[in-house]
Write an enzyme that holds these catalytic residues in place. Structure first.
Site, PDB file in Angstrom:
ATOM      1  N   ILE A  27       0.802  -1.170  -0.022  1.00 32.65           N
ATOM      2  CA  ILE A  27      -0.064  -0.111  -0.020  1.00 32.65           C
ATOM      3  C   ILE A  27       0.893   1.157  -0.061  1.00 32.65           C
ATOM      4  O   ILE A  27       1.573   1.327   1.082  1.00 32.65           O
ATOM      5  CB  ILE A  27      -1.024  -0.035   1.126  1.00 32.65           C
ATOM      6  CG1 ILE A  27      -1.870  -1.470   1.156  1.00 32.65           C
ATOM      7  CG2 ILE A  27      -1.674   1.075   1.087  1.00 32.65           C
ATOM      8  CD1 ILE A  27      -2.413  -1.634  -0.118  1.00 32.65           C
ATOM      9  N   GLU A  72      -1.949  -1.087 -10.122  1.00 34.35           N
ATOM     10  CA  GLU A  72      -3.232  -0.467 -10.960  1.00 34.35           C
ATOM     11  C   GLU A  72      -3.633  -1.269 -11.993  1.00 34.35           C
ATOM     12  O   GLU A  72      -3.942  -1.018 -13.199  1.00 34.35           O
ATOM     13  CB  GLU A  72      -2.949   0.874 -11.523  1.00 34.35           C
ATOM     14  CG  GLU A  72      -2.141   1.635 -10.497  1.00 34.35           C
ATOM     15  CD  GLU A  72      -3.002   2.438  -9.694  1.00 34.35           C
ATOM     16  OE1 GLU A  72      -4.282   2.508  -9.952  1.00 34.35           O
ATOM     17  OE2 GLU A  72      -2.819   3.126  -8.825  1.00 34.35           O
ATOM     18  N   CYS A 128     -12.138   4.293  -8.881  1.00 35.75           N
ATOM     19  CA  CYS A 128     -11.059   5.018  -8.531  1.00 35.75           C
ATOM     20  C   CYS A 128      -9.919   4.518  -9.252  1.00 35.75           C
ATOM     21  O   CYS A 128      -8.973   5.409  -9.533  1.00 35.75           O
ATOM     22  CB  CYS A 128     -10.744   4.644  -6.968  1.00 35.75           C
ATOM     23  SG  CYS A 128     -12.140   4.910  -5.767  1.00 35.75           S
ATOM     24  N   ALA A 142      -6.976   6.634 -11.282  1.00 38.57           N
ATOM     25  CA  ALA A 142      -5.408   6.810 -11.158  1.00 38.57           C
ATOM     26  C   ALA A 142      -4.688   6.242 -12.355  1.00 38.57           C
ATOM     27  O   ALA A 142      -3.665   6.748 -12.699  1.00 38.57           O
ATOM     28  CB  ALA A 142      -5.295   5.749  -9.895  1.00 38.57           C
TER      29      ALA A 142
END
Ligand SMILES: Cc1cc2nc3c(=O)[nH]c(=O)nc-3n(C[C@H](O)[C@H](O)[C@H](O)COP(=O)(O)OP(=O)(O)OC[C@H]3O[C@@H](n4cnc5c(N)ncnc54)[C@H](O)[C@@H]3O)c2cc1C
Length: 398
Positions: A177, A377, A252, A256
């Site tokens: 994270i 991602e 989200c 990104a």
């Protein structure tokens, strides 16, 4: 071939061979200049040292400076956010990643993941509580979706939240994270009886900890952490009311990823620039290595992919500004631009020869950073499957 009335052509610009700057507004160019200058002053003089040490010292100060530039939650509106266009946000990502992917990651996670989640799915109270201080960089945010055993398939996550009276009790672990150990608020996604829900977790809540992950050989100037949640008791209003199911976190991520489409081309540009400068100054066999056809072929191919990538990013930016950008289009952009960026960096590495592996030059640092960008991602394979499904109508994920 007719070009209309005869007029002299603008000169060829090696930095902008396709004339993409002509597509940018004066405001776009101003944003680009400001962010480029900030990165030149505040990141480039130190980044090799930070990278070698595996640290991002002064991250809080950097976050505040990025906040004062308007770079945090840049394309969001209200709550102290800059309300910039998607193209301007993209240009900022490109300039930040031309310095280092770690800096762009700090900004992406803050703005496109943590702030975006609260802005899009939060209550008015949650927005007022978190967003203004996140926009200034006073509070850093993180976004916890990935788990040790569940990365590409977050639907299988184990982290769960159970109701206890009006409270929620959150238990589980998140892995890899960004910003975790320095965050004041963690947006954590968890399984509940109602499906997957997002929680805005103040990181000083008892039971929450975020140990930093060390020994990374990529994104070394970026804080990457584990999130450990051991019966974290949260009030009823910690849940983001607007998101139920995986669509919340996935939207989200789409935002990104859009920033990454631009950012990757920043890393590629930095490597191309380093390779071009090296090729025109380094001499072997009595002349600059840039005079050899094989080197020119490399430079030409790098330039083609670099500027095609920027054009693609700009196209997606216009679609995002028009409200017509589809997630599959973002997948196409992320898949292409990160893959091509890493190829450009690796080719630049060969042009620099032995110097290519040194931290004296930015090339190896960018190439190793992009190994993370290739994976996070959504991996290359996930984006191929997204496109494969869109093209064929057949779901090959499982
Ligand atoms: C530096 C860094 C920062 C990160 N920051 C964050 C963050 O802030 N927040 C967050 O939530 N996550 C973050 N991540 C995690 C990242 O999003 C995951 O690593 C990514 O989603 C891949 O998951 P995984 O590593 O578990 O790989 P896996 O999902 O285990 O995949 C391993 C390999 O298998 C392939 N694969 C998996 N399924 C299939 C399939 N169906 N078909 C074909 N191939 C398949 C993958 O493409 C990949 O090549 C970060 C990661 C890194 C490295």
């Amino acid at each position: 071939m007719s070009q209309g009335p005869t007029r002299s052509l603008p000169p060829f610009d090696p930095a902008d061979p396709l004339g993409i700057d002509d597509l940018l507004t004066p405001e776009d160019l101003a944003v680009r200049t400001t962010v480029r200058q900030w990165a030149a002053d505040r990141v480039l003089p130190h980044i090799a040292d930070w990278y070698e040490r595996g640290e991002l010292p002064g991250i809080r100060e950097l976050a505040r400076e990025l906040g004062s530039l308007g770079a945090l939650g840049m394309s969001l509106t209200g709550y102290g956010c800059a309300g910039a266009s998607a193209v301007q946000y993209g240009l900022a990502c490109l300039e930040l990643e031309a310095a280092d992917s770690g800096i762009r990651s700090l900004v992406s996670v803050q703005g496109s993941l943590a702030m975006y989640a609260i802005h899009r799915f939060g209550s008015e109270e949650q927005k007022e509580r978190w967003l203004p201080r996140m926009a200034t960089g006073e509070i850093i945010g993180c976004f916890g979706l990935t788990e040790p055993d569940h990365g590409s398939d977050p639907a299988a996550m184990r982290t769960h939240a159970k109701r206890d009276g009006s409270d929620w009790v959150l238990t589980g672990r998140k892995m890899w994270i960004t910003n975790g150990s320095v965050a004041g608020v963690a947006v954590v996604w968890a399984r509940t009886d109602e499906g997957i829900r997002g929680f805005a977790v103040p990181t000083d809540t008892p039971g929450f900890s975020a140990p930093e992950i060390r020994h990374k050989w990529s994104l070394r100037a970026s804080v990457t952490s584990e999130l450990v949640m051991d019966e974290v008791r949260l009030p009823a209003d910690a849940v983001l009311p607007g998101a139920t199911g995986l669509r919340g976190p996935l939207s989200c991520l789409s935002h990104a990823r859009y920033g990454i489409v631009w950012g990757a081309m920043g890393a590629a540009r930095a490597c191309f620039d380093a390779a071009l400068a090296y090729a025109t100054s380094r001499e072997q066999f009595g002349r600059p290595i840039g005079g050899f056809q094989l080197t020119q072929a490399k430079l030409a191919d790098m330039a083609v992919e670099l500027h095609k990538g920027v054009l693609l990013a700009h196209h997606l930016g216009l679609r995002m500004d028009a409200g017509t950008l589809r997630p599959e289009q973002v997948s196409l952009g992320k898949l292409n631009n990160v893959r091509e960026a890493i190829e450009i960096c690796r080719t630049a590495r060969t042009i620099l020869g032995a110097n290519g592996i040194s931290l004296e030059y930015p090339v190896m640092r960018h190439a190793t950073n992009l190994e993370s960008v290739l994976t996070y991602e959504g991996t290359v394979e996930m984006h191929q499957l997204v496109l494969g499904k869109a093209l064929t109508g057949l779901d090959a994920f499982r």
